[in-house]
Write a protein that holds these residues in place. Sequence first.
Motif, PDB file in Angstrom:
ATOM      1  N   ASP A 197       0.821  -1.209   0.000  1.00 38.15           N
ATOM      2  CA  ASP A 197       0.000   0.000   0.000  1.00 38.15           C
ATOM      3  C   ASP A 197       0.860   1.266   0.000  1.00 38.15           C
ATOM      4  N   THR A 244      -4.759  -3.114  -5.342  1.00 34.99           N
ATOM      5  CA  THR A 244      -5.881  -2.180  -5.309  1.00 34.99           C
ATOM      6  C   THR A 244      -5.660  -1.168  -4.185  1.00 34.99           C
ATOM      7  N   ALA A 245      -6.361  -0.070  -4.242  1.00 40.62           N
ATOM      8  CA  ALA A 245      -6.191   1.002  -3.254  1.00 40.62           C
ATOM      9  C   ALA A 245      -6.389   0.463  -1.835  1.00 40.62           C
ATOM     10  N   GLY A 246      -5.419   0.720  -0.965  1.00 42.26           N
ATOM     11  CA  GLY A 246      -5.505   0.297   0.419  1.00 42.26           C
ATOM     12  C   GLY A 246      -5.089  -1.133   0.678  1.00 42.26           C
ATOM     13  N   GLN A 247      -4.799  -1.902  -0.383  1.00 41.03           N
ATOM     14  CA  GLN A 247      -4.390  -3.290  -0.192  1.00 41.03           C
ATOM     15  C   GLN A 247      -2.979  -3.343   0.380  1.00 41.03           C
ATOM     16  N   ARG A 248      -2.800  -4.043   1.490  1.00 45.74           N
ATOM     17  CA  ARG A 248      -1.507  -4.068   2.165  1.00 45.74           C
ATOM     18  C   ARG A 248      -0.672  -5.287   1.789  1.00 45.74           C
TER      19      ARG A 248
END
Length: 291
Positions: A197, A244-248
Amino acid sequence: MTTTPGRKRACAALAGAIALTLCAGGVTAPRTAHAGGPAGASAASARSAAGVSAAPACSATSPAHRVALVELFTSEGCSSCPPADRWLSSLESSGFGLDRVVALSLHVGYWDYIGWKDPYARPAFTDRQRAYARVRGSGTIYTPQVVLDGRDYRAWHSGTGFRRDVDAITAQPAPFRLRVDARAEAGAVAVSLHGVDAIPADAILTVAVFEDRLSNRVTRGENRGASLTHDRVVRGWSGALAATAGQRMLTTRIELPADVVGANAGVAAFVQSREGTALQALACRMRVPPG
């Protein structure tokens, strides 16, 4: 060679090549590639198959500083390449450990027509090399070529110069931290990447599986009669990975040739800008867990 495209288009081509290919002694004068040439006769590798059934694994966390990414474009069919192969193999013993330099050997096949088919070559690596050439405004590719942090680097054989340039890279703070966990499976390596992220949205994340201690006796072509040894040879090459957005955490599975020896393998992950500049790299060697 074809007309050199403009820089903007070349940068896009590099990103595309990376997406398609996991964007995958004395000094002798480098060889320059020419278009054309018939396909060469194949020679099978003498190394016996061993697989990765022992389920080795590894993990690594990137340091607080930047790590230099070194890519060597080489070929067993090129008589100028063995000195560069030996140089790459010597890096770690010369003080360039994985915490300072992640070095990868990418074999190309455009010299196969001379008579010896390189068993480690992939068209994707030639595509990657051509993309680098377009970024620098060149219509030619050559072997051996060293790319340091996405830039053509011809001073690799200068020990003091290379050390100075690596020191300049590793003196810079890392823009983000990553961790890689890898585990061998039947015919593949499963990889988990943590901290994705923090990677810039327009950057390109790549994972490669490399193998050390490779050896072949070449029976045809320019290196006929020579026994060649290699380390850090890329055997597994994933496509560009996107979170994807925010995926850590991001996971992927990289298929491997059947003859890869898991105990000699390692995993490298690196992040590049769209222009090819390396932002961070890390690597670990696979080991069989005790017990």
